[in-house]
Design an enzyme around this catalytic site. Sequence first.
Site, PDB file in Angstrom:
ATOM      1  CG  HIS A  56      -8.102  50.969  50.981  1.00 39.22           C
ATOM      2  ND1 HIS A  56      -8.614  50.001  50.149  1.00 39.22           N
ATOM      3  CD2 HIS A  56      -9.172  51.591  51.536  1.00 39.22           C
ATOM      4  CE1 HIS A  56      -9.935  50.059  50.176  1.00 39.22           C
ATOM      5  NE2 HIS A  56     -10.302  50.999  51.015  1.00 39.22           N
ATOM      6  NE  ARG A  57      -0.126  49.406  49.165  1.00 35.56           N
ATOM      7  CZ  ARG A  57       1.193  49.549  49.183  1.00 35.56           C
ATOM      8  NH1 ARG A  57       1.868  49.672  48.053  1.00 35.56           N
ATOM      9  NH2 ARG A  57       1.852  49.588  50.328  1.00 35.56           N
TER      10      ARG A  57
END
Length: 436
Positions: free
Chosen positions: A409-410
């Site tokens: 998700h980064r």
Amino acid sequence: MTIDVLMPALSPTMEEGTLAKWHVKKGDAVKSGDVIAEIETDKATMEVEAVDEGTVEEILIPEGSEGVKVNTPIARLSGDDASAAKPAPAPEAPKAEATKAEAPKAEPAKGEPPPAASAEAPKAAAPTPAPARVAGARIFASPLARRIAEQKGLDLAQIEGSGPHGRIIKRDVEGAAPRAKAAPVAAAAPAGAPRPVQTLAQMGIPDGSYDLVPLDGMLKTVARRMTDSFRDVPHFPLNIDLEIDQLLAARVKINGLLEKQGVKVSVNDLVIKAAALALKQVPEANASYSPEGIAMHHHADIAIAVALEHGLITPIIRQAETKGLAQIALEAKDLAERARNKKLKPEEFQGGTFSISNLGMFGIKSFASIINEPQGAILSVGAGEKRPVVRGDQLAIATVMSVTLTCDHRVVDGAIGARWLAAFKALIEDPITMIV
């Protein structure tokens, strides 16, 4: 002058390996560039070339030894060439050690020892605390001292070396007593530290009720890397179903055209090509997280998961977006065969920008994979099977394949992941678009 041959680090992540075979023996002359040994890492078997020249004085680690740490001396060379390699320290090292060895003997014979000797005597006799070492710094010790320390349960980081340049030698460990167990330190470990490892017996499984298969280097590395990834990377999955009837029909035609060339394209080869093209259409998904920023990769280097007898490896098809299906099929087959024989080179399985794991051939319908750092996503491919689908207001039958995109998700958030899956779905369900 002798020079130690050290266990080499054959990859950035290598910490230890197996000394599989020696190509030299004691007394053999060695030249720079000669192959002297074969080392098994966690992923491959590689040849080790000599850096220095000389004569093999001693084989310190026998072939077949497992768990040999990087930078451990494995052999010793002697000769004029080896002496020339390190001319400065050669004459001083024996003197420094001899001076320290003779000082205690000369001290009792003299009624009034010189001030320098008397000042040093308490340091040698009194059990003063060991010098502080920088965490992660290399500890210099002779192979014999390391073996004695391991047998006695000594921590070399807590021992002061009396050899040349502070090197820990035999006499330093022979008289040392094992230090107290580190249990109190572990109890005072900071929050967030890994929990102590419990034995199976401590968790209620009695000894003797199971057969223990030792962990080899590959299993240890896979376990560590997957644990680190699952703990440190914010994973989330995105699922989608694909109708692959047109893909299967296209595969039959493609293999008919390539039959004379002896090439056979698999569904996985088509998935690799589609994934690479989708990464070029949605470049934000072809990225890696780093503390310095988000790395946007120029090419789609697709890593394919290959199951081995014990473990898993991910050889890489470089610049897959530029290659035809026949070339992808040939490369994938070659990489998989050499992976199973542990003949891959480090550059063939390290890196990559995106991974594909296909368990469809085992009948697995749907699953999610752990991200292979530093990649930003991994695609899990399930089995194609006949399922009912709704087209308009009519019920129909289609061959459907479920896939799961696990994202970091980064780097790849929900919107980016959804756009990539949309691009991938269009390519799979209408395969002619892969060549347009």
